[in-house]
Design a protein around this motif. Structure first.
Motif, PDB file in Angstrom:
ATOM      1  N   ALA A 218       0.841  -1.191   0.000  1.00 23.65           N
ATOM      2  CA  ALA A 218       0.000   0.000   0.000  1.00 23.65           C
ATOM      3  C   ALA A 218       0.878   1.244   0.000  1.00 23.65           C
TER       4      ALA A 218
ATOM      5  N   ASP B 146      -7.430   5.017   3.397  1.00 18.61           N
ATOM      6  CA  ASP B 146      -6.481   3.926   3.617  1.00 18.61           C
ATOM      7  C   ASP B 146      -7.195   2.815   4.382  1.00 18.61           C
TER       8      ASP B 146
ATOM      9  N   THR C 255      -3.994  -3.548   1.252  1.00 17.58           N
ATOM     10  CA  THR C 255      -2.734  -4.292   1.349  1.00 17.58           C
ATOM     11  C   THR C 255      -2.977  -5.756   1.672  1.00 17.58           C
TER      12      THR C 255
ATOM     13  N   LYS D 279      -1.541  -7.187   6.211  1.00 19.99           N
ATOM     14  CA  LYS D 279      -2.092  -7.278   7.552  1.00 19.99           C
ATOM     15  C   LYS D 279      -2.949  -8.545   7.698  1.00 19.99           C
TER      16      LYS D 279
END
Ligand SMILES: *Cc1c(COP(=O)(O)O)cnc(C)c1O
Length: 399
Positions: free
Chosen positions: A101, A200, A227, A230
């Motif tokens: 990201a 985000d 992303t 995580k």
């Protein structure tokens, strides 16, 4: 840096004193190097429990073929894009795969901000890379701090026309909570004619109902960054996605490197988006959310804990007057957490990533023990805090 060296004389001046992103990894590497030369600091480097970068506790297992590693990869590997398109329910034209990201964030700044002319807007306390990427590029930074961990819409309204990009983090890092949907929509309206609003969603898998991806179709100024680092447990892979209108994706595609996604990365990432792997990811999320609830209520019961922040992600932020005592006790036991106390509004705040059940039990044990030892020794020696090393570990950063 030697300021008369050829490198220093030729470089952009503002880079000479710039502090790079202090990731958990960098801090740890610096700490290790220090310890080899510094006997006084003792056994601070036997760190084994990593609860400082919001990584998942266990690795996935993936096999690589390496079949066409002699060839350049596709600009945007089709299999990967299709897999993510299915997952996020958007057409491939609205998706760009990136090196994490973080690369998406950097591309957005490079695409929309003229160096030394345009500004980005951030709402601190927030993720550190927005400001670092802006600084790196020479973009200005306008700040409209959060109020009670939510957006200050009046403050934002005053900045309309003064920024090209607005960065919202939802769930917020390091705060942890989702921003109210109505506030995100209001921000999109406020900046409808003047700025791109980036949401985000690095942690959105932990609270999928909070995604604003359904707003993309009628808000051409909305961009979402995602992303696999995580909830997908693939931080080492470096794979992220930017979701936006086809116009914005086309612009970003002009700025990004020609082969941004290495073949093996695309292979593993596509595998992680298959049906079975997605089920595993959901299980990981459920386990995380249970452990997070347990840790949050344990923290709330402790007399030394002033405040536990509500979290929709894979970490918990809390405030305690005994911040250094707790941080040091954990460090001595080889457990790394993140000190967030240098961030705006976060005095005395520490952040613990949700690791495994075993790791979190260890955290509780070590803290309990440290307090009962301190109590049984009525006059704890007020040793002066040693070493710059400790300082360094506590430097602000927020992966
Ligand atoms: C971890 C994180 C990122 C970076 O993700 P990568 O894909 O690993 O680059 C971006 N935003 C926030 C809020 C994060 O916490």
């Amino acid at each position: 840096m030697n300021k008369s060296s050829i490198a220093a004389r030729l470089a952009r001046e503002e880079l000479i004193d710039m502090v790079p992103y202090q990731s958990a990894r960098r801090l740890q590497a610096a700490d290790k190097n220090g310890a080899e030369t510094d006997v006084e600091t003792g056994a601070k480097n036997n760190a084994k429990v990593w609860l400082n970068a919001n990584e998942a506790p266990g690795p996935g297992i993936y096999q690589l073929t390496g079949d066409s590693i002699n060839r350049y990869p596709d600009f945007q590997p089709e299999q990967l894009l299709n897999a993510y398109a299915d997952y996020c329910r958007l057409p491939v034209e609205n998706i760009l795969a990136t090196r994490g990201a973080d690369e998406g964030i950097e591309l957005l700044i490079r695409t929309f901000c003229k160096a030394y002319k345009d500004n980005i807007l951030i709402c601190p306390p927030t993720y550190g890379m927005y400001a670092i990427s802006a600084e790196n590029h020479g973009a200005g930074i306008v700040k409209v701090p959060l109020v009670n961990n939510e957006l200050d819409l009046d403050g934002l309204a005053q900045q309309v026309g003064n920024t090209k990009l607005v960065f919202l983090c939802s769930p917020g890092n390091p705060t942890g909570n989702l921003l109210p949907l109505a506030q995100i929509e209001a921000t999109l309206e406020l900046f409808g004619q003047s700025a791109v609003v980036v949401v985000d969603e690095a942690y959105i898998e932990f609270c999928p109902q909070g995604s604003v991806s359904n707003l993309l179709s009628n808000h051409p100024n909305l961009v979402i960054v995602r992303t696999l680092s995580k909830a997908f447990a693939l931080a080492g892979l470096r794979c992220g996605f930017t979701l936006a209108s086809t116009e914005i994706i086309t612009l970003l595609s002009k700025v990004i490197a020609p082969y941004p996604v290495p073949g093996p990365v695309a292979d593993i990432a596509a595998r992680a988006l298959e049906k079975q792997a997605l089920t595993q990811m959901s299980v990981r999320v459920q386990e995380n959310n249970i452990l997070r609830a347990e840790l949050s209520s344990w923290l709330a019961e402790q007399s030394w804990c002033k405040q536990v922040f509500k979290s929709d992600a894979n970490f918990v932020l809390f405030q305690t007057p005994d911040k250094d005592f707790i941080f040091d006790a954990l460090t001595d036991a080889g457990i790394l957490i993140r000190d967030q106390s240098k961030q705006l509004q976060l005095d005395n705040c520490l952040r613990i990533s949700i690791g495994s059940a075993r790791e979190l039990n260890l955290v509780k044990q070590v803290i309990d023990q440290a307090f009962s030892q301190a109590l049984s020794q009525p006059e704890p020696k007020q040793e002066p805090k040693q070493e710059p090393k400790q300082e360094q570990q506590q430097t602000l950063s927020e992966n």
